[in-house]
Design an enzyme around this catalytic site. Structure first.
Site, short mmCIF file in Angstrom:
data_model
loop_
_atom_site.label_atom_id
_atom_site.label_comp_id
_atom_site.label_asym_id
_atom_site.label_seq_id
_atom_site.Cartn_x
_atom_site.Cartn_y
_atom_site.Cartn_z
N HIS A 191 62.37 27.13 57.67
CA HIS A 191 61.68 27.97 56.69
C HIS A 191 61.59 29.44 57.07
O HIS A 191 61.54 30.30 56.20
CB HIS A 191 60.34 27.35 56.29
CG HIS A 191 60.58 26.23 55.32
ND1 HIS A 191 60.76 24.93 55.74
CD2 HIS A 191 60.82 26.24 54.00
CE1 HIS A 191 61.04 24.19 54.69
NE2 HIS A 191 61.09 24.95 53.62
N ARG A 298 58.94 27.38 44.98
CA ARG A 298 58.33 26.55 46.04
C ARG A 298 56.83 26.81 46.09
O ARG A 298 56.37 27.68 46.81
CB ARG A 298 58.94 26.91 47.40
CG ARG A 298 60.39 26.51 47.61
CD ARG A 298 60.83 26.86 49.02
NE ARG A 298 62.07 26.25 49.40
CZ ARG A 298 63.26 26.86 49.39
NH1 ARG A 298 63.35 28.12 49.01
NH2 ARG A 298 64.34 26.21 49.76
N ARG A 334 58.43 23.53 41.27
CA ARG A 334 58.43 22.30 42.06
C ARG A 334 57.00 21.99 42.49
O ARG A 334 56.27 22.88 42.93
CB ARG A 334 59.30 22.48 43.30
CG ARG A 334 59.25 21.24 44.20
CD ARG A 334 60.21 21.34 45.35
NE ARG A 334 59.74 22.25 46.39
CZ ARG A 334 60.45 22.54 47.48
NH1 ARG A 334 61.65 22.03 47.65
NH2 ARG A 334 59.97 23.35 48.39
N GLU A 433 67.15 14.69 47.68
CA GLU A 433 67.14 15.28 49.02
C GLU A 433 67.40 14.28 50.13
O GLU A 433 67.36 14.65 51.30
CB GLU A 433 65.77 15.94 49.27
CG GLU A 433 65.44 17.01 48.25
CD GLU A 433 64.14 17.72 48.58
OE1 GLU A 433 64.20 18.78 49.22
OE2 GLU A 433 63.07 17.22 48.19
N ASN A 456 69.39 21.24 51.67
CA ASN A 456 68.80 21.53 52.99
C ASN A 456 68.30 20.24 53.63
O ASN A 456 68.57 19.96 54.80
CB ASN A 456 67.62 22.50 52.86
CG ASN A 456 68.03 23.79 52.20
OD1 ASN A 456 69.21 24.10 52.16
ND2 ASN A 456 67.09 24.52 51.67
N ASP A 457 67.57 19.48 52.83
CA ASP A 457 67.08 18.20 53.35
C ASP A 457 68.16 17.13 53.30
O ASP A 457 68.24 16.29 54.20
CB ASP A 457 65.84 17.75 52.57
CG ASP A 457 64.59 18.44 53.08
OD1 ASP A 457 64.42 18.50 54.31
OD2 ASP A 457 63.80 18.93 52.27
N ARG A 467 66.77 20.09 60.61
CA ARG A 467 67.24 21.38 60.08
C ARG A 467 66.65 22.58 60.80
O ARG A 467 67.15 23.69 60.69
CB ARG A 467 66.97 21.46 58.57
CG ARG A 467 65.50 21.41 58.24
CD ARG A 467 65.27 21.17 56.76
NE ARG A 467 65.00 22.41 56.04
CZ ARG A 467 64.59 22.47 54.78
NH1 ARG A 467 64.43 21.36 54.08
NH2 ARG A 467 64.35 23.61 54.20
N CYS A 504 70.08 23.35 44.51
CA CYS A 504 69.15 24.43 44.87
C CYS A 504 68.96 24.56 46.38
O CYS A 504 68.06 25.25 46.84
CB CYS A 504 67.81 24.27 44.18
SG CYS A 504 66.90 22.84 44.73
C1 PEP Z 1 66.19 21.52 49.98
O1 PEP Z 1 65.75 20.64 50.73
O2 PEP Z 1 67.41 21.76 49.82
C2 PEP Z 1 65.27 22.38 49.24
C3 PEP Z 1 65.71 23.26 48.35
O3 PEP Z 1 63.93 22.28 49.55
P1 PEP Z 1 63.25 22.99 50.81
O4 PEP Z 1 64.25 23.87 51.46
O5 PEP Z 1 62.06 23.70 50.30
O6 PEP Z 1 62.89 21.80 51.66
MG MG Z 2 63.66 20.12 50.63
#
Ligand code: PEP
Ligand code: MG
Length: 585
Positions: A191, A298, A334, A433, A456-457, A467, A504
């Site tokens: 993050h 978010r 979200r 995810e 990402n997840d 990650r 996304c």
């Molecule tokens: C993801 O997991 O790709 C996502 C967009 O959510 P975040 O990065 O907030 O976990």
């Molecule tokens: Mg995510």
């Protein structure tokens, strides 16, 4: 001068003095001290060392009385250090030779010591590094006390250097003064990285020991393209980077010309580009970069920037203002994605052993219904003000989705009874995810209005790679055939049901992966606003047939290396200037 390599996570170059944060956010600026005041600094040092030693002796005696002499020995090392004449003399000498404050001398000498310990082959020394930091903090506490500098009131531009930045720390920073971020920990989609990209400031993560190599006030060059950090650069580096910075700005301004042009392939197919945001004040900059709307808001950042839980009114105001500002454009909100690495202050007090596999996201909401309902009410109320759609994060099975929908229905009924307006046809979607969700995307596609692939997840759960962990960052590969197969499956499942599908995750905003995603059938991408212009430029230079060829070729590869090399080469052929800009200097 020292050069360090980490993981490049947010483009651009920053040239600024360092603000080093330790675990307690203590900021130790380098302040010059006049010769006549140096004796006072020596006295302050001596007093702080004495107080720290007295404190430790008291602690030692207390532990010895309560637990016995053996456990009390843990303080021997700390006490020994505070009595070590050679160490004390080094600090005194530092004050005199550098004409600096006592706190700056303590921080510099202790960090140097930690660095030396780290370089020793024996693990005994390495294990002592945290003791050195602990001691540094203790002494600094006595020196700085109440006068601790406020991070949210910086008076000059800085590059923040930290072991890691929690989302709540990041949210609290004075963003107008932070020109760069570098951290010891983290990976491409941690993050800190996402927020840095969102704020459009150059950042490097995973440097491992930046906090020990950099002292407060050191001049830094942060090269967010190549992941290179230069500490106290020489004249040659400074002038190279200054001209690079200028070239980069020129490249950015050529991209700015694209803002008004459609995001369309050469054969006339629209690819909708949306922005991901964390804070409502990112909306206008996102629109200025050419976003058609917000593909991912978010909302958990509402929680992370305050100590207390927001009430319904605070949620409502944030969403209502966002809807109004969007003025009829697309908006996907979200629901809360708390947990994993995004903890509220309160929850951080009871950490989970395995937070990424624990009670996060929708699971947390389903176990905290009143909090969840508060947010749902606020989103629904805001839906009366203009178009918005809502999605649930981290859905892994159909039951979770059905439970979440049931709660949403309950909230709708309550609002109805109370005569409060909302959009009864609010579109509801989920994020894909996890591999489990991707593999049963067909089932989900029957029950939702849209799917959004959170790569990402998805990458972390498919490849079992944290990650945010720099030690396994090289294994984090969106191009891994297992990941691309899952994405392909989701797009196909959505297509069969004629359900809208978006990507996304950060992958959607990376030049290397865009042709692949389009070639696999995606027509909607949501990304960090900063990357939008270059993604649009690429889209405007390729045809769907070309992207499909690329995706077909990728499907024949069995390794993520091959995939990445091939995709990078293809993207470079189309936009060499973007890649040259990353690699020059
Ligand atoms: C993801 O997991 O790709 C996502 C967009 O959510 P975040 O990065 O907030 O976990
Ligand atoms: Mg995510």
């Amino acid at each position: 001068m020292e050069i360090k390599h980490g993981i490049a996570v947010s483009h651009g170059v920053a040239i600024c003095p360092a603000l080093v944060l330790d675990a307690e956010d203590v900021r130790v600026p380098r302040r010059p001290v006049a010769a006549k005041d140096l004796p006072h600094q020596r006295e302050r040092l001596s007093e702080a060392l004495d107080t720290a030693l007295a404190e430790l002796t008291e602690l030692h005696d207390q532990v010895a009385a309560d637990l016995g002499p053996e456990p009390a020995k843990i303080f021997d090392f700390h006490q020994g250090m505070l009595r070590d004449e050679s160490l004390i003399q080094r600090m005194v000498k530092f004050i005199e030779e550098e004409s600096v404050t006592a706190e700056f001398a303590v921080a510099s000498v202790m960090r140097e010591l930690a660095r030396t310990f780290l370089q020793q082959p024996s693990t005994i020394f390495k294990e002592r590094v945290s003791d050195v930091y602990d001691l540094e903090r203790r002494v600094l506490h006595h020196l700085i006390g109440e006068a601790r500098a406020e991070l949210d009131h910086l008076d000059h531009d800085v590059v923040v250097v930290a072991h890691d930045l929690t989302p709540s720390q990041t949210a609290a920073l004075d963003r107008s003064k932070i020109k760069g971020m570098v951290t010891d920990a983290g990976g491409r989609t941690s993050h800190t990285a996402i927020v840095a990209r969102a704020l459009g400031i150059p950042a490097i993560v995973g440097l491992e020991d930046a906090t020990t190599k950099v002292s407060a006030g050191d001049l830094l060059i942060v090269d967010g393209q190549r992941g290179v950090l230069i500490v106290n650069p020489d004249e040659q580096y400074l002038s190279d980077y200054r001209s690079h910075e200028q070239r980069y700005q020129e490249f950015e301004s050529t991209l700015a010309q694209l803002v008004e042009l459609p995001s369309q392939t050469t054969d006339g197919v629209d690819i909708d580009l949306f922005a991901n945001i964390e804070f409502p004040d990112e909306i206008q900059p996102a629109l200025a970069k050419g976003a058609m709307g917000i593909g991912l808001y978010r909302t958990e950042f509402l929680y992370l920037s305050t100590e207390t839980e927001p009430d319904e009114e605070q949620h409502y105001q944030a969403y209502r203002d966002t809807v109004r500002e969007m003025d009829g454009r697309h908006l996907t909100i979200r629901t809360l994605d708390l947990g994993a690495d995004k903890y509220t202050q309160k929850r951080a007090e009871t950490p989970e052993p395995n937070p990424f596999l624990g009670c996060r996201s929708i699971r947390f909401c389903l176990q905290n219904l009143s909090m969840f309902k508060t947010q749902l009410r606020a989103i629904l109320r805001a839906s009366a003000e203009g178009p918005l759609q809502m999605m649930f994060p981290l859905i892994t099975n159909t039951l979770e989705l059905r439970q979440a929908r049931m709660i949403l229905n309950d909230v709708m009924e309550d609002l109805d009874e109370q005569g409060i307006a909302f959009d009864p046809d609010l579109r509801v979607g989920i994020m894909i995810e996890t591999p489990s969700a991707a593999l049963i995307a067909r089932a989900f596609a029957q029950e939702v209005d849209f799917l959004s692939i959170g790569t990402n997840d998805l990458v972390q759960y498919t490849l079992a790679v944290d990650r945010g962990n720099e030690r396994v960052a090289s294994l984090y590969a969106p191009g891994h055939p297992a990941v691309t197969q899952l994405i392909r499956g989701v797009i196909r499942a959505a297509g069969r049901r004629d359900v809208e599908v978006t990507c996304c995750g950060e992958m959607a905003g990376e030049l290397e992966y865009v042709m692949l995603l389009i070639g696999m059938g995606l027509r909607r991408l949501s990304m960090t606003p900063q990357t939008l212009p270059e993604i649009k430029k690429l889209i405007r230079s390729v045809s769907i047939a070309h992207c499909e060829r690329v995706a077909k070729r990728v499907a024949t590869y069995d390794s993520e290396r091959q995939v990445l090399n091939y995709l990078r080469e293809e993207a470079r052929k189309i936009m060499p200037e973007a890649f040259d800009n990353r690699l020059t200097v």
